[in-house]
Design a protein around this motif. Structure first.
Motif, PDB file in Angstrom:
ATOM      1  N   MET A   1       0.855  -1.198   0.000  1.00 40.35           N
ATOM      2  CA  MET A   1       0.000   0.000   0.000  1.00 40.35           C
ATOM      3  C   MET A   1       0.887   1.242   0.000  1.00 40.35           C
ATOM      4  O   MET A   1       1.843   1.326   0.767  1.00 40.35           O
ATOM      5  CB  MET A   1      -0.905  -0.011   1.241  1.00 40.35           C
ATOM      6  CG  MET A   1      -1.954   1.088   1.272  1.00 40.35           C
ATOM      7  SD  MET A   1      -3.233   0.806   2.519  1.00 40.35           S
ATOM      8  CE  MET A   1      -2.410   1.404   3.992  1.00 40.35           C
ATOM      9  N   ASN A   2       0.544   2.183  -0.869  1.00 39.93           N
ATOM     10  CA  ASN A   2       1.352   3.387  -0.990  1.00 39.93           C
ATOM     11  C   ASN A   2       0.439   4.515  -1.493  1.00 39.93           C
ATOM     12  O   ASN A   2      -0.134   4.405  -2.574  1.00 39.93           O
ATOM     13  CB  ASN A   2       2.510   3.146  -1.971  1.00 39.93           C
ATOM     14  CG  ASN A   2       3.459   4.336  -2.050  1.00 39.93           C
ATOM     15  OD1 ASN A   2       3.111   5.452  -1.699  1.00 39.93           O
ATOM     16  ND2 ASN A   2       4.677   4.084  -2.538  1.00 39.93           N
ATOM     17  N   PHE A   3       0.286   5.562  -0.697  1.00 35.33           N
ATOM     18  CA  PHE A   3      -0.576   6.664  -1.145  1.00 35.33           C
ATOM     19  C   PHE A   3      -0.187   7.958  -0.449  1.00 35.33           C
ATOM     20  O   PHE A   3       0.453   7.955   0.606  1.00 35.33           O
ATOM     21  CB  PHE A   3      -2.057   6.347  -0.900  1.00 35.33           C
ATOM     22  CG  PHE A   3      -2.451   6.263   0.555  1.00 35.33           C
ATOM     23  CD1 PHE A   3      -3.089   7.320   1.196  1.00 35.33           C
ATOM     24  CD2 PHE A   3      -2.213   5.109   1.284  1.00 35.33           C
ATOM     25  CE1 PHE A   3      -3.459   7.236   2.523  1.00 35.33           C
ATOM     26  CE2 PHE A   3      -2.586   5.013   2.620  1.00 35.33           C
ATOM     27  CZ  PHE A   3      -3.209   6.082   3.237  1.00 35.33           C
ATOM     28  N   GLU A   4      -0.582   9.056  -1.075  1.00 35.78           N
ATOM     29  CA  GLU A   4      -0.422  10.386  -0.495  1.00 35.78           C
ATOM     30  C   GLU A   4      -1.805  10.971  -0.244  1.00 35.78           C
ATOM     31  O   GLU A   4      -2.729  10.764  -1.027  1.00 35.78           O
ATOM     32  CB  GLU A   4       0.365  11.292  -1.462  1.00 35.78           C
ATOM     33  CG  GLU A   4       1.778  10.805  -1.732  1.00 35.78           C
ATOM     34  CD  GLU A   4       2.421  11.548  -2.899  1.00 35.78           C
ATOM     35  OE1 GLU A   4       1.707  12.363  -3.547  1.00 35.78           O
ATOM     36  OE2 GLU A   4       3.604  11.311  -3.177  1.00 35.78           O
ATOM     37  N   ILE A   5      -1.936  11.713   0.859  1.00 33.64           N
ATOM     38  CA  ILE A   5      -3.233  12.260   1.234  1.00 33.64           C
ATOM     39  C   ILE A   5      -3.016  13.575   1.980  1.00 33.64           C
ATOM     40  O   ILE A   5      -1.962  13.792   2.589  1.00 33.64           O
ATOM     41  CB  ILE A   5      -4.013  11.251   2.125  1.00 33.64           C
ATOM     42  CG1 ILE A   5      -5.435  11.764   2.423  1.00 33.64           C
ATOM     43  CG2 ILE A   5      -3.273  10.951   3.426  1.00 33.64           C
ATOM     44  CD1 ILE A   5      -6.342  10.741   3.101  1.00 33.64           C
ATOM     45  N   THR A   6      -4.001  14.460   1.924  1.00 37.64           N
ATOM     46  CA  THR A   6      -3.897  15.696   2.697  1.00 37.64           C
ATOM     47  C   THR A   6      -4.210  15.389   4.167  1.00 37.64           C
ATOM     48  O   THR A   6      -5.136  14.624   4.476  1.00 37.64           O
ATOM     49  CB  THR A   6      -4.869  16.774   2.174  1.00 37.64           C
ATOM     50  OG1 THR A   6      -6.213  16.297   2.276  1.00 37.64           O
ATOM     51  CG2 THR A   6      -4.573  17.117   0.721  1.00 37.64           C
ATOM     52  N   ARG A   7      -3.431  15.972   5.058  1.00 35.70           N
ATOM     53  CA  ARG A   7      -3.613  15.709   6.488  1.00 35.70           C
ATOM     54  C   ARG A   7      -5.001  16.129   6.961  1.00 35.70           C
ATOM     55  O   ARG A   7      -5.625  15.449   7.784  1.00 35.70           O
ATOM     56  CB  ARG A   7      -2.549  16.448   7.298  1.00 35.70           C
ATOM     57  CG  ARG A   7      -2.580  16.099   8.791  1.00 35.70           C
ATOM     58  CD  ARG A   7      -1.698  17.017   9.599  1.00 35.70           C
ATOM     59  NE  ARG A   7      -2.160  18.409   9.495  1.00 35.70           N
ATOM     60  CZ  ARG A   7      -1.600  19.426  10.126  1.00 35.70           C
ATOM     61  NH1 ARG A   7      -0.539  19.228  10.876  1.00 35.70           N
ATOM     62  NH2 ARG A   7      -2.066  20.641   9.990  1.00 35.70           N
TER      63      ARG A   7
END
Length: 378
Positions: A1-7
């Motif tokens: 699993m690998n993702f970027e997200i806004t805090r």
């Protein structure tokens, strides 16, 4: 699993699911939050086995990318720690990478955390809820129904069924009732679309209080689905499951007096403020009593007496007093809770005697009814 997200988006979702997570659970896996990432977005799930909350964060909203999914997957992370870490991350850009199924790397700016999680397959399966009993209510109306009833549930576990709010369909109406055997709160509504199959369920008061914190104060429709042991509330991005209480709720209709001897019509806000002041000397739980006197002179007298502190006397003018002179005592807290539920409208209070239950309702509506048992002091 690998993702970027806004805090900010991650925190919003966590704020919802954390309401269902408790450190006091029989199954240790439930102290964790389940995170599942797909191309369309991320789902987080929290549960204490009584309440289960799932919140969905879409990859894109209003043309703005919120999540950049590089690799799908799932993991369970210790909820309290994960929540505290996310709150203290230094930037709004967060990257989460999971290796070997259970090792999560959380990075933001120059901060990097490594958390050991659990396999998502170990998380309990969500309750199965079929659309047998399904109807919808606007969110703001549902919040009002909860606010006007849930305060009257019992806080004692001696009669578990009374710790919930009874929801029942009668004809095309939904009738919601809560009682702790010393007071009762009742709310009637007529949904535009009602479940075709009649139902009678008891929803834990704790569940409704947590649901109330999640619901937005708008008119968006909330779909409500009732099954054998579960009730599901569905918003656009949140699914809130609650178990239902088992057992038969007592027949409360026989508690409501059919006639009265004294009727007092008064401004609810003025009465609330007067009782609030009088209760300053009655804050002790054992002595939380005010005395209420009314006669045809349209003057209501409210007094409270504390042997250690002193005495308070209040007089307010009623709109109308009809019937026998009355002296009665009751819990200041119970009366204030009831008046707050009716929200400061002109109200009518109907009494049948100094030691009989009395009811409060709005002058122009039968939708909300509050009942209180008096206390013997005279």
């Amino acid at each position: 699993m690998n993702f970027e997200i806004t805090r900010d988006s991650l925190l919003d979702g966590l704020n919802d699911v954390m309401k269902a997570i408790s450190q006091k659970v029989a199954n240790p896996i439930l102290t964790g939050v389940k995170i599942a990432v797909e191309d369309k977005g991320m789902t987080m799930t929290g549960s204490d086995s009584d309440i289960t909350i799932c919140t969905f964060i879409p990859s894109e909203k209003d043309g703005e990318q919120i999540i950049n999914v590089k690799q799908t997957g799932s993991i369970i992370l210790q909820a309290k720690m994960f929540n505290e870490i996310v709150r203290k991350l230094p930037t709004n850009e967060v990257t989460i990478v999971v290796e070997n199924g259970t090792h999560a790397h959380i990075s933001s700016g120059k901060s990097e955390f490594h958390l050991i999680g659990s396999n998502a397959d170990d998380y309990p399966i969500l309750p199965s809820v079929k659309d047998d009993h399904s109807f919808s209510l606007p969110a703001d109306l549902l919040k009002s129904v909860i606010r006007e009833t849930v305060f009257a549930v019992s806080q004692a576990e001696t009669r578990p069924i009374l710790t919930g709010v009874h929801w029942e369909t009668v004809d095309d109406k939904l009738i919601c009732v809560a009682t702790d055997s010393h007071r009762l709160a009742k709310r009637e509504i007529t949904p535009e679309v009602m479940s075709e199959i009649p139902f009678s369920v008891v929803i834990p008061g704790k569940s409704l209080q947590e649901l109330n914190k999640i619901l937005a104060d708008n008119s968006n429709l909330i779909e409500i689905v009732i099954a054998d042991q579960q009730i599901l509330f569905k918003t656009a991005n949140v699914q809130f499951y609650s178990r239902l209480l088992e057992g038969n709720y007592p027949d409360t209709s026989r508690l409501i007096p059919a006639e009265h001897k004294t009727s007092v019509t008064v401004n609810g806000k003025q009465l609330l403020q007067a009782i609030d002041r009088a209760s300053l000397l009655a804050r002790d739980e054992r002595n939380n009593i005010v005395r209420f006197s009314a006669n045809e002179g349209n003057i209501i007298e409210i007094t409270s007496n504390s042997p250690e502190i002193g005495k308070v006397e209040e007089s307010i003018e009623a709109i109308e007093v009809v019937g026998e002179d009355l002296k009665i005592s009751f819990s200041a807290k119970y009366m204030m809770d009831a008046l707050k539920a009716i929200e400061g409208q002109n109200i009518v209070i109907q009494f049948t005697g100094a030691m009989r239950p009395f009811i409060l309702k709005a002058v122009d509506s039968e939708a909300i009814l509050q009942l209180i048992l008096p206390v013997r002091t005279f």
